[in-house]
Design an enzyme around this catalytic site. Structure first.
Site, PDB file in Angstrom:
ATOM      1  N   ASP A 138       0.840  -1.199   0.000  1.00 30.33           N
ATOM      2  CA  ASP A 138       0.000   0.000   0.000  1.00 30.33           C
ATOM      3  C   ASP A 138       0.880   1.256   0.000  1.00 30.33           C
ATOM      4  OD1 ASP A 138      -2.480   1.237   0.056  1.00 30.33           O
ATOM      5  OD2 ASP A 138      -2.706   1.129   2.243  1.00 30.33           O
ATOM      6  N   HIS A 139       0.442   2.308  -0.672  1.00 27.01           N
ATOM      7  CA  HIS A 139       1.087   3.631  -0.593  1.00 27.01           C
ATOM      8  C   HIS A 139       2.598   3.617  -0.623  1.00 27.01           C
ATOM      9  CE1 HIS A 139      -2.480   6.061  -0.050  1.00 27.01           C
ATOM     10  NE2 HIS A 139      -2.939   5.171   0.807  1.00 27.01           N
ATOM     11  N   ASP A 198       2.449   5.226  -5.374  1.00 24.77           N
ATOM     12  CA  ASP A 198       1.825   6.478  -4.936  1.00 24.77           C
ATOM     13  C   ASP A 198       2.802   7.632  -5.117  1.00 24.77           C
ATOM     14  OD1 ASP A 198       0.570   8.590  -3.748  1.00 24.77           O
ATOM     15  OD2 ASP A 198       0.116   7.571  -1.865  1.00 24.77           O
ATOM     16  N   GLU A 239      -3.225   6.701  -7.319  1.00 24.37           N
ATOM     17  CA  GLU A 239      -4.224   7.594  -6.730  1.00 24.37           C
ATOM     18  C   GLU A 239      -4.198   8.931  -7.453  1.00 24.37           C
ATOM     19  OE1 GLU A 239      -3.916   7.789  -2.402  1.00 24.37           O
ATOM     20  OE2 GLU A 239      -3.935   9.959  -2.526  1.00 24.37           O
ATOM     21  N   HIS A 283      -8.136   9.671   4.794  1.00 28.65           N
ATOM     22  CA  HIS A 283      -7.330   8.784   5.640  1.00 28.65           C
ATOM     23  C   HIS A 283      -7.408   9.327   7.061  1.00 28.65           C
ATOM     24  CE1 HIS A 283      -4.821   7.794   1.896  1.00 28.65           C
ATOM     25  NE2 HIS A 283      -5.384   6.666   2.261  1.00 28.65           N
ATOM     26  N   GLY A 284      -7.984   8.576   7.970  1.00 30.36           N
ATOM     27  CA  GLY A 284      -8.081   9.064   9.339  1.00 30.36           C
ATOM     28  C   GLY A 284      -9.524   9.327   9.725  1.00 30.36           C
ATOM     29  N   HIS A 317     -10.115   3.948  -0.365  1.00 31.21           N
ATOM     30  CA  HIS A 317      -9.255   4.207   0.799  1.00 31.21           C
ATOM     31  C   HIS A 317     -10.045   5.050   1.798  1.00 31.21           C
ATOM     32  CE1 HIS A 317      -5.028   3.411  -0.904  1.00 31.21           C
ATOM     33  NE2 HIS A 317      -5.856   3.083  -1.872  1.00 31.21           N
ATOM     34  N   GLY A 318      -9.635   4.992   3.075  1.00 31.76           N
ATOM     35  CA  GLY A 318     -10.237   5.890   4.068  1.00 31.76           C
ATOM     36  C   GLY A 318     -11.601   5.408   4.523  1.00 31.76           C
ATOM     37  N   ASN A 323      -8.047  -0.518   7.941  1.00 31.43           N
ATOM     38  CA  ASN A 323      -6.842  -0.376   8.743  1.00 31.43           C
ATOM     39  C   ASN A 323      -7.211  -0.151  10.200  1.00 31.43           C
ATOM     40  OD1 ASN A 323      -4.324   0.284   9.770  1.00 31.43           O
ATOM     41  ND2 ASN A 323      -3.917   1.962   8.374  1.00 31.43           N
TER      42      ASN A 323
HETATM   43 ZN    ZN Z   1      -4.755   4.696   1.627  1.00 31.20          ZN
END
Ligand code: ZN
Length: 293
Positions: A88-89, A110, A140, A186-187, A219-220, A243
């Site tokens: 990932d990333h 990324d 992305e 994200h978060g 994502h996220g 995650n």
């Molecule tokens: Zn991500």
């Protein structure tokens, strides 16, 4: 067929997402930090008869070199359901090349911290490099806001949402999976919650532009519920990254264990696997992949 395309014919991540897209369900793609999470993901997949993806962060490479990758690849190969391994990333050019020497099925290239033209140029170059080695790539377009554990905090970069035109520019680099920014973060989503941020009309326009060319990745997903996962799948999403929602229940358990005193480390590890597995199984039910292996 180009040699890269020929080499992707048996790619496991592509096969898993192809089936998910056709079947209208999402693949729980679990960011794993340790042995316990990797084993838990495989056990959940087998218990639910579900395909899945194991995701590592570049952090795993900088901390453990090839060791956790090899372990995870071994777990994927020995599972009796389709299970693939994805990075990932990956933000660094040299690290993508190093990762392409390891047994990953797919890598997120990324380069979104570069200006767009440089981002596109590097994405294409690294995608060709990965394809030659039978590895699929994800990118992305735009910028998904926020930072994730083990990643450099990218929250200072202004969030830019993906347009259909931009998505097509990335498709032209040859990538296999596309992670659009349509308000996902994200978060933490804060008081508005994810429904307050997500722009489904934007996601749908991107989907219409890229349908049949790439798989769409979400994502996220903190604070997402079953209805929201299903809504995303309904708009063409097939890979669903998870995650923090797994880490939180585990942290809670570990805190409780600390308060109750001494426990053998083997017991702590077994209980960690159990709690991760339970959460992954719940997510498989919510994303609709249970029974689809
Ligand atoms: Zn991500």
């Amino acid at each position: 067929m180009s040699s890269g395309a020929e080499k992707l014919k048996n790619n496991k991540s592509i096969a898993i997402l192809d089936a998910a897209e056709r079947g209208g369900y999402g693949i729980v793609s679990v960011v794993c930090y340790n042995l316990e999470e990797i084993i838990a993901t495989a056990r959940a997949a087998e218990a639910k008869n579900s395909p899945a993806m194991i995701l590592l962060f570049p952090w795993a490479l900088t901390q453990f070199k090839s060791h956790l990758v090899n372990l995870a690849a071994d777990v994927c190969a020995s599972a009796n359901v389709p299970l693939s391994l994805h990075l990932d990333h990956c933000l660094e050019y040299d690290l993508v090349k190093y990762a392409a020497s390891l047994p990953f099925d797919s890598i997120m290239v990324d380069m979104s911290h570069y200006e767009k033209d440089e981002n596109l140029r590097l994405t294409k170059e690294l995608t060709d490099y990965c394809h030659e080695r039978g590895i699929a790539t994800e990118a992305e377009p735009g910028r998904i806001e926020g930072g994730e554990d083990g990643l450099k905090d990218t929250a200072d970069l202004e969030g830019v949402l993906t347009t259909p035109e931009q998505a097509l520019e990335f498709v032209a680099t040859g990538i296999d999976f596309l992670a659009p920014a349509f308000g996902n973060i994200h978060g933490e989503y804060g008081a508005k919650g994810p429904r307050g941020w997500l722009e489904f009309d934007r996601l749908e326009k991107v989907r219409k532009a890229v349908e049949g060319k790439v798989k769409i990745v979400l994502h996220g997903t903190n604070a997402f519920d079953q209805a929201l996962f299903q809504q995303c799948v309904g708009h063409g999403v097939s890979k669903i990254n998870v995650n923090k929602q797994l880490i939180d229940p585990w942290k809670k358990m570990m805190n409780e264990r600390h308060q109750t005193g001494f426990l053998p480390i083997t017991k702590l590890m077994e209980d960690s696997i159990d709690i991760f597995q339970k959460e992954v199984e719940r997510l498989m039910d919510e994303c609709g992949s249970s029974g689809k292996a």
